[in-house]
Design a protein around this motif. Structure first.
Motif, PDB file in Angstrom:
ATOM      1  N   ILE A  63       0.857  -1.189   0.000  1.00 25.67           N
ATOM      2  CA  ILE A  63       0.000   0.000   0.000  1.00 25.67           C
ATOM      3  C   ILE A  63       0.895   1.243   0.000  1.00 25.67           C
ATOM      4  O   ILE A  63       1.713   1.422   0.907  1.00 25.67           O
ATOM      5  CB  ILE A  63      -0.918   0.022   1.235  1.00 25.67           C
ATOM      6  N   ALA A  65       1.703   4.862   0.701  1.00 24.72           N
ATOM      7  CA  ALA A  65       1.172   5.864   1.630  1.00 24.72           C
ATOM      8  C   ALA A  65       0.698   7.119   0.906  1.00 24.72           C
ATOM      9  O   ALA A  65      -0.342   7.692   1.246  1.00 24.72           O
ATOM     10  CB  ALA A  65       2.236   6.221   2.676  1.00 24.72           C
ATOM     11  N   ILE A  68      -2.984   7.559  -0.217  1.00 22.58           N
ATOM     12  CA  ILE A  68      -4.066   7.506   0.763  1.00 22.58           C
ATOM     13  C   ILE A  68      -4.474   8.905   1.214  1.00 22.58           C
ATOM     14  O   ILE A  68      -3.665   9.675   1.740  1.00 22.58           O
ATOM     15  CB  ILE A  68      -3.639   6.671   1.993  1.00 22.58           C
ATOM     16  N   LEU A  70      -6.206  10.865   3.880  1.00 23.49           N
ATOM     17  CA  LEU A  70      -6.538  10.625   5.280  1.00 23.49           C
ATOM     18  C   LEU A  70      -7.941  11.093   5.642  1.00 23.49           C
ATOM     19  O   LEU A  70      -8.487  10.695   6.675  1.00 23.49           O
ATOM     20  CB  LEU A  70      -5.518  11.310   6.189  1.00 23.49           C
ATOM     21  N   LEU A  74     -10.345   4.091   3.785  1.00 29.56           N
ATOM     22  CA  LEU A  74      -9.453   3.338   2.910  1.00 29.56           C
ATOM     23  C   LEU A  74     -10.227   2.804   1.711  1.00 29.56           C
ATOM     24  O   LEU A  74     -11.199   2.055   1.878  1.00 29.56           O
ATOM     25  CB  LEU A  74      -8.807   2.184   3.672  1.00 29.56           C
ATOM     26  N   VAL A  90       2.877  -1.492   4.184  1.00 28.10           N
ATOM     27  CA  VAL A  90       2.751  -0.060   3.902  1.00 28.10           C
ATOM     28  C   VAL A  90       4.122   0.518   3.590  1.00 28.10           C
ATOM     29  O   VAL A  90       5.070   0.363   4.379  1.00 28.10           O
ATOM     30  CB  VAL A  90       2.122   0.680   5.097  1.00 28.10           C
ATOM     31  N   THR A 106       0.906  12.216   2.568  1.00 26.29           N
ATOM     32  CA  THR A 106       0.666  11.203   3.601  1.00 26.29           C
ATOM     33  C   THR A 106       1.906  10.331   3.742  1.00 26.29           C
ATOM     34  O   THR A 106       2.494   9.943   2.737  1.00 26.29           O
ATOM     35  CB  THR A 106      -0.541  10.329   3.217  1.00 26.29           C
ATOM     36  N   SER A 108       4.019   6.887   5.788  1.00 25.92           N
ATOM     37  CA  SER A 108       3.732   5.510   6.213  1.00 25.92           C
ATOM     38  C   SER A 108       3.134   5.441   7.612  1.00 25.92           C
ATOM     39  O   SER A 108       2.219   4.648   7.876  1.00 25.92           O
ATOM     40  CB  SER A 108       5.017   4.668   6.173  1.00 25.92           C
ATOM     41  N   ASP A 110       1.231   7.585   9.118  1.00 26.40           N
ATOM     42  CA  ASP A 110      -0.190   7.938   9.025  1.00 26.40           C
ATOM     43  C   ASP A 110      -1.030   6.742   8.584  1.00 26.40           C
ATOM     44  O   ASP A 110      -2.113   6.476   9.128  1.00 26.40           O
ATOM     45  CB  ASP A 110      -0.405   9.054   7.988  1.00 26.40           C
ATOM     46  N   VAL A 111      -0.551   6.022   7.565  1.00 30.72           N
ATOM     47  CA  VAL A 111      -1.340   4.946   6.961  1.00 30.72           C
ATOM     48  C   VAL A 111      -1.361   3.710   7.851  1.00 30.72           C
ATOM     49  O   VAL A 111      -2.374   3.008   7.941  1.00 30.72           O
ATOM     50  CB  VAL A 111      -0.823   4.624   5.544  1.00 30.72           C
ATOM     51  N   LYS A 114      -3.924   4.455  10.312  1.00 28.14           N
ATOM     52  CA  LYS A 114      -5.256   4.415   9.694  1.00 28.14           C
ATOM     53  C   LYS A 114      -5.736   2.972   9.521  1.00 28.14           C
ATOM     54  O   LYS A 114      -6.900   2.653   9.777  1.00 28.14           O
ATOM     55  CB  LYS A 114      -5.218   5.145   8.349  1.00 28.14           C
ATOM     56  N   PHE A 115      -4.856   2.089   9.109  1.00 33.77           N
ATOM     57  CA  PHE A 115      -5.227   0.669   8.992  1.00 33.77           C
ATOM     58  C   PHE A 115      -5.577   0.090  10.355  1.00 33.77           C
ATOM     59  O   PHE A 115      -6.548  -0.663  10.491  1.00 33.77           O
ATOM     60  CB  PHE A 115      -4.083  -0.140   8.355  1.00 33.77           C
TER      61      PHE A 115
END
Length: 247
Positions: A63, A65, A68, A70, A74, A90, A106, A108, A110-111, A114-115
């Protein structure tokens, strides 16, 4: 060793299925298929990961980053759930080569966060790039990703067991997949040196034999230390490389 992951590039569905069928003969040794997300190809990583599950029980899409937003959910969430994809990797991602693909500021961390918030059932891995800066800087990034909820890490390829041992000491206690990639030509060696700042050991040779021998060294280390290996057979004769590695 704990697990072996092999990365396959999803150029298109037919080519991916052919490589998966080739790899399937080593199904007793390979545990998970990694699928990078490369915008120049029509398949997104999660689509390739769904195809991989026709051949292997576990697959892991990468994925990016920077793809994405935010402020939105997703976009691949329902697709991952529908295809029972329970692991993702990620990465930061490279900027697109055209202006057709929208990206965001964004990162890594952050993501990963988020996941963990939106898909707590998914195991989220993060990347380690041991060539992009100092070890202190990379260790700081590792700690930030752990705080965000990363379960483990995938490294860039190593080409020197001494360098791997230094990182193994630094990352002791973490779940790590140690990267290995064949380098089969002087041009490829130059690419790694120029783009990724790799310093190859004096013993290095850009040959199949050297690459296979080094892969065996890493596998022996992983067996001893009960850790994981991540094969990235980039721009190589896949059949010949796999036959040598898994002989």
């Amino acid at each position: 060793m704990k697990r072996i992951s092999v990365e396959l590039v999803p150029r298109d569905e037919e080519a991916l299925r052919q490589e998966l069928a080739l790899l399937h003969q080593y199904q007793e040794k390979v545990d998970v298929i990694n699928i990078p997300d490369l915008l120049r190809f029509p398949l997104r990583s999660w689509q390739g990961a769904a195809i991989a599950k026709d051949f292997f029980p576990a697959s892991m899409p990468h994925i990016r980053a920077m793809d994405i937003n935010l402020e939105e959910e997703l976009s691949m969430k329902e697709y991952l759930r529908a295809h029972d994809i329970r692991e993702v990797l990620v990465i930061e991602g490279d900027p697109p080569q055209d202006m057709m693909h929208e990206v965001y500021p964004t990162n890594s961390v952050d993501v990963i966060w988020k996941f963990r918030k939106e898909m707590p059932e998914v195991k989220v891995y993060a990347g380690i790039d041991q060539y992009r800066g100092s070890m202190a800087q990379e260790l700081y990034r590792v700690k930030r990703k752990l705080q965000a909820g990363a379960a483990g890490f995938f490294t860039q390829p190593f080409f020197d067991m001494r360098y791997l041992a230094v990182y193994a000491d630094m990352l002791q206690g973490l779940e790590v997949y140690w990267g290995v990639s064949p380098v089969m030509s002087a041009r490829s060696q130059s690419y790694w040196e120029r783009k990724n700042n790799v310093v190859f050991p004096h013993s290095f040779r850009p040959t199949l034999e050297w690459s296979v021998d080094f892969a065996h060294e890493v596998m022996e280390y992983a067996e001893r230390e009960q850790t994981n290996v991540y094969f990235m057979p980039i721009k190589t004769n896949l059949a010949a490389y796999l036959a040598g590695v898994f002989a």
